[in-house]
Design an enzyme around this catalytic site. Structure first.
Site, PDB file in Angstrom:
ATOM      1  N   GLU A  74      60.575  18.021 -28.692  1.00  0.00           N
ATOM      2  CA  GLU A  74      59.690  18.826 -27.840  1.00  0.00           C
ATOM      3  C   GLU A  74      59.063  19.978 -28.613  1.00  0.00           C
ATOM      4  O   GLU A  74      57.898  20.322 -28.401  1.00  0.00           O
ATOM      5  CB  GLU A  74      60.452  19.343 -26.620  1.00  0.00           C
ATOM      6  CG  GLU A  74      61.030  18.258 -25.720  1.00  0.00           C
ATOM      7  CD  GLU A  74      59.997  17.259 -25.217  1.00  0.00           C
ATOM      8  OE1 GLU A  74      58.793  17.602 -25.158  1.00  0.00           O
ATOM      9  OE2 GLU A  74      60.386  16.123 -24.886  1.00  0.00           O
ATOM     10  N   GLY A  87      62.300  21.926 -55.154  1.00  0.00           N
ATOM     11  CA  GLY A  87      62.533  22.066 -56.587  1.00  0.00           C
ATOM     12  C   GLY A  87      63.998  22.045 -56.940  1.00  0.00           C
ATOM     13  O   GLY A  87      64.871  21.847 -56.092  1.00  0.00           O
ATOM     14  N   GLY A 127      80.979   5.568 -58.661  1.00  0.00           N
ATOM     15  CA  GLY A 127      82.279   5.761 -58.038  1.00  0.00           C
ATOM     16  C   GLY A 127      83.089   4.482 -58.095  1.00  0.00           C
ATOM     17  O   GLY A 127      82.796   3.557 -58.855  1.00  0.00           O
ATOM     18  N   ALA A 128      84.125   4.399 -57.271  1.00  0.00           N
ATOM     19  CA  ALA A 128      84.946   3.198 -57.230  1.00  0.00           C
ATOM     20  C   ALA A 128      84.144   2.041 -56.644  1.00  0.00           C
ATOM     21  O   ALA A 128      83.105   2.236 -56.015  1.00  0.00           O
ATOM     22  CB  ALA A 128      86.202   3.454 -56.414  1.00  0.00           C
ATOM     23  N   ASP A 175      68.626   5.237 -72.062  1.00  0.00           N
ATOM     24  CA  ASP A 175      69.683   5.546 -71.103  1.00  0.00           C
ATOM     25  C   ASP A 175      71.013   5.653 -71.834  1.00  0.00           C
ATOM     26  O   ASP A 175      71.195   5.113 -72.928  1.00  0.00           O
ATOM     27  CB  ASP A 175      69.810   4.430 -70.059  1.00  0.00           C
ATOM     28  CG  ASP A 175      68.666   4.410 -69.061  1.00  0.00           C
ATOM     29  OD1 ASP A 175      67.802   5.303 -69.125  1.00  0.00           O
ATOM     30  OD2 ASP A 175      68.652   3.495 -68.219  1.00  0.00           O
TER      31      ASP A 175
END
Length: 479
Positions: free
Chosen positions: A186, A296, A361-362, A399
Site C-alpha cells: 500500500e 557499493g 561449504g559441506a 582463478d
C-alpha cells in the site's frame, strides 16, 4: 613427456546444471509464458508506472521529503467516503494503528527509502502527514487500499487497512507475513506504483489470467496480487516485506536510485550486518524473500546455515533458490554482489563478471565463477569446478581453487567450445611445443600449490590457467 590424451566426452551433467540455472527464470523475448508475454525488468517497471503518478521534489532538491503520521480519529474521507470515491459507501468502524502496526509501517517505509531518494519524516500522531495510516472494519475496500499521488489533495497519501472479526492479517504485521507485505504494497501505491495489471480487490473476481504479462507475480513485485508459483517460484507461505526486483526498478525510475545505501562491505543472510529484518537469517528454518539493493563495497550472500540443496546466482537481475525455497532471493538491476557462501547441502554457486569469492561449504557442490579472477573453495565433499569459456580463467587473471582434493574434486572443462565443437583433444606435456590442446599440470610439494595451464591457440603459451592449493591429476580433469 606424457602422451596421454583425454577424448571428447560431451558436456557433463555439472556443466548442464550450471547452464540450465543461468537461463532459469529468463525473461523477455517473443515467446508466451503461461499464455502471457514475458516482460524484462525494465518493461515491467514501465508497466507498474503506467499511471505516471508521482510526488514532486522541491526545486533544487535531489531527495524527496515526505512526512507520515498515524491517524487518531476518522478524517473527512473516512466519515464521508462517497463524496470522494463513488464506489466506497462506508468504511465501517475506524481504529488507530497499534504500536505493532506503527513499528512495522516504519520498517516498510524504510525499505522504500533504502532503494530510492525519498526521506520519510515522522510527523507524529494525527492527520498532518503527507502519508497517513488508519484501519477500517468494512470489507468494501478489500484487505487494504491506498491512493496514488495523482488524486485530489483530500485523498493523497492515504492508506487504509482492514481489521474486523473475520479478517485479522493486518493486526500483527511482521517480517515475512501477509500483514507486512500489505503495508509495503500500500505504501508503494501512495508513492506512485500501480498493480502490474489492471485489477483491484473488490472489482469483480480477478485472477492471474487477468495479468498483462507473465512476471506479474509476487516473485518479482510486491505490488502483484498473484502467487509466485505461477512463474515457477515457491516461497512456502512466506511473503516479501520489502520492494522486490521490479519494484526497485520502478521506484528508481520515479525518484532515482539511493546510492548511499549499504556502501560498505555488507553481508546478507546469515551473519547479516544490514540491520534489516528481511535481509537477515536467524536460524536454519528462516524463510528469506528479498531483492538485494546495495550501492557499493565488497558484499556477500551468506546462506551457510541452510542444509537444503541451494542454487545461488550472483548476477544482477538473477533469482536464486535459497533455504529450501525457489526463486526467493534476487539481485536488483545495477547491483554487484561479489561473494557467496553455500550451506551443508549440495549447492550450485554461480559467480558474475567480477572477481568472486565462492565457498561451497559441506556437500557435493558445483562452483562456476564466470569471468574475473575468482577464489573458489569447494569445502568438504566431492566438488566440481566448472568452466564454460577460456576467458573465465585466463593466464593473465587465473582463478584459484583454494582447497582442491585430488580423487575427490573435479575440474570440469567439458563446456569449453574447443572440446565440444572444435574436436580438440587434451594432451598432457611437460612443456608447450606449439600444438593446440597441450596442457601442463604442475605441483610444488613444498608450498602445496599446483596449476593447470592449457594452450588452446597453439602458440606455445597458456591461454587458460588455474591455480590450485592442492594437487590435481589427469584423472581430475573432465573434458
Amino acid at each position: 613427456m606424457s602422451s596421454n590424451s583425454l577424448a571428447l566426452k560431451g558436456r557433463s551433467d555439472a556443466y548442464t546444471q550450471v547452464d540450465n540455472f543461468l537461463h532459469a527464470y529468463a525473461r523477455g523475448g517473443d515467446e508466451l509464458v503461461n499464455g502471457h508475454p514475458s516482460y524484462t525488468v525494465d518493461q515491467a517497471a514501465e508497466q507498474i508506472l503506467r499511471e505516471q503518478a508521482s510526488w514532486q521534489k522541491a526545486p533544487g532538491d535531489s531527495v524527496l521529503t515526505l512526512s507520515y503520521s498515524f491517524l487518531t480519529k476518522p478524517n473527512d474521507f473516512f466519515n464521508t467516503p462517497w463524496k470522494y470515491v463513488s464506489d466506497i459507501y462506508s468504511l465501517g468502524k475506524f481504529s488507530a494503528f497499534s504500536a505493532q502496526q506503527q513499528a512495522q509501517a516504519k520498517l516498510s517505509l524504510q525499505s522504500w527509502s533504502d532503494v530510492t531518494n525519498i526521506h520519510f519524516v515522522d510527523a507524529g500522531q494525527g492527520d498532518q502527514g503527507d502519508l497517513t495510516f488508519g484501519n477500517f472494519s468494512s470489507s468494501v475496500g478489500g484487505a487494504a487500499f491506498a491512493f496514488l499521488p495523482d488524486v485530489p489533495d483530500a485523498l493523497k497519501g492515504q492508506s487504509w487497512y482492514l481489521i474486523n472479526s473475520s479478517y485479522s492479517a493486518n493486526v500483527n504485521p511482521a517480517n515475512g507475513n501477509y500483514g507486512r507485505q500489505t503495508l509495503t504494497h500500500e505504501i508503494g501505491h501512495t508513492l506512485g506504483l500501480s498493480h502490474p495489471g489492471d485489477y483491484n480487490a473488490g472489482e469483480g473476481d480477478p485472477t492471474y489470467a487477468d495479468a498483462t504479462y507473465a512476471e506479474d507475480t509476487r516473485a518479482y513485485s510486491v505490488m502483484s496480487y498473484w502467487e509466485e508459483q505461477n512463474t515457477g517460484q515457491d516461497f512456502k507461505g512466506a511473503y516479501s516485506s520489502a520492494p522486490l526486483l521490479d519494484d526497485i526498478a520502478a521506484i528508481q525510475k520515479l525518484y532515482g536510485a539511493n546510492l548511499t545505501t549499504r556502501t560498505g562491505d555488507t553481508v546478507y543472510g546469515f551473519n547479516s550486518n544490514t540491520e534489516r529484518d528481511f535481509y537477515s537469517a536467524t536460524s536454519s528454518s528462516s524463510k528469506l524473500v528479498f531483492s538485494v539493493w546495495d550501492a557499493g563495497g565488497n558484499d556477500t550472500l551468506d546462506f551457510s546455515g541452510f542444509s537444503q540443496n541451494q542454487k545461488i546466482n550472483l548476477n544482477e537481475k538473477a533469482l536464486s533458490d535459497v533455504g529450501g525455497l525457489k526463486g526467493n532471493v534476487s539481485i536488483a538491476a545495477g547491483v554487484t554482489v561479489e561473494n557467496a557462501i553455500g550451506g551443508s547441502g549440495s549447492d550450485l554457486l554461480i559467480g558474475n563478471d567480477v572477481a568472486n569469492v565462492l565457498k561451497g561449504g559441506a556437500g557435493n557442490d558445483i562452483l562456476y565463477g564466470g569471468l574475473g579472477a575468482d577464489q573458489l573453495w569447494g569445502g568438504a565433499g566431492a566438488d566440481t569446478f566448472v568452466y564454460g569459456d577460456i576467458a573465465e580463467s585466463s593466464a593473465a587473471a587465473p582463478d584459484t581453487l583454494r582447497d582442491f582434493v585430488s580423487g575427490q574434486d573435479k575440474i570440469d572443462l567439458s563446456g569449453l567450445d574447443a572440446f565440444v565443437n572444435g574436436g580438440l583433444v587434451l594432451q598432457y606435456v611437460d612443456a608447450f611445443a606449439g600444438k593446440a590442446g597441450q596442457a601442463i599440470l604442475s605441483y610444488d610439494a613444498a608450498s602445496k600449490a599446483g596449476s593447470l595451464a592449457i594452450d588452446f591457440s597453439g602458440d606455445a603459451h597458456a591461454d587458460f590457467a588455474i591455480n590450485l592449493i592442492g594437487q590435481a591429476t589427469q584423472a581430475d580433469i573432465v573434458v
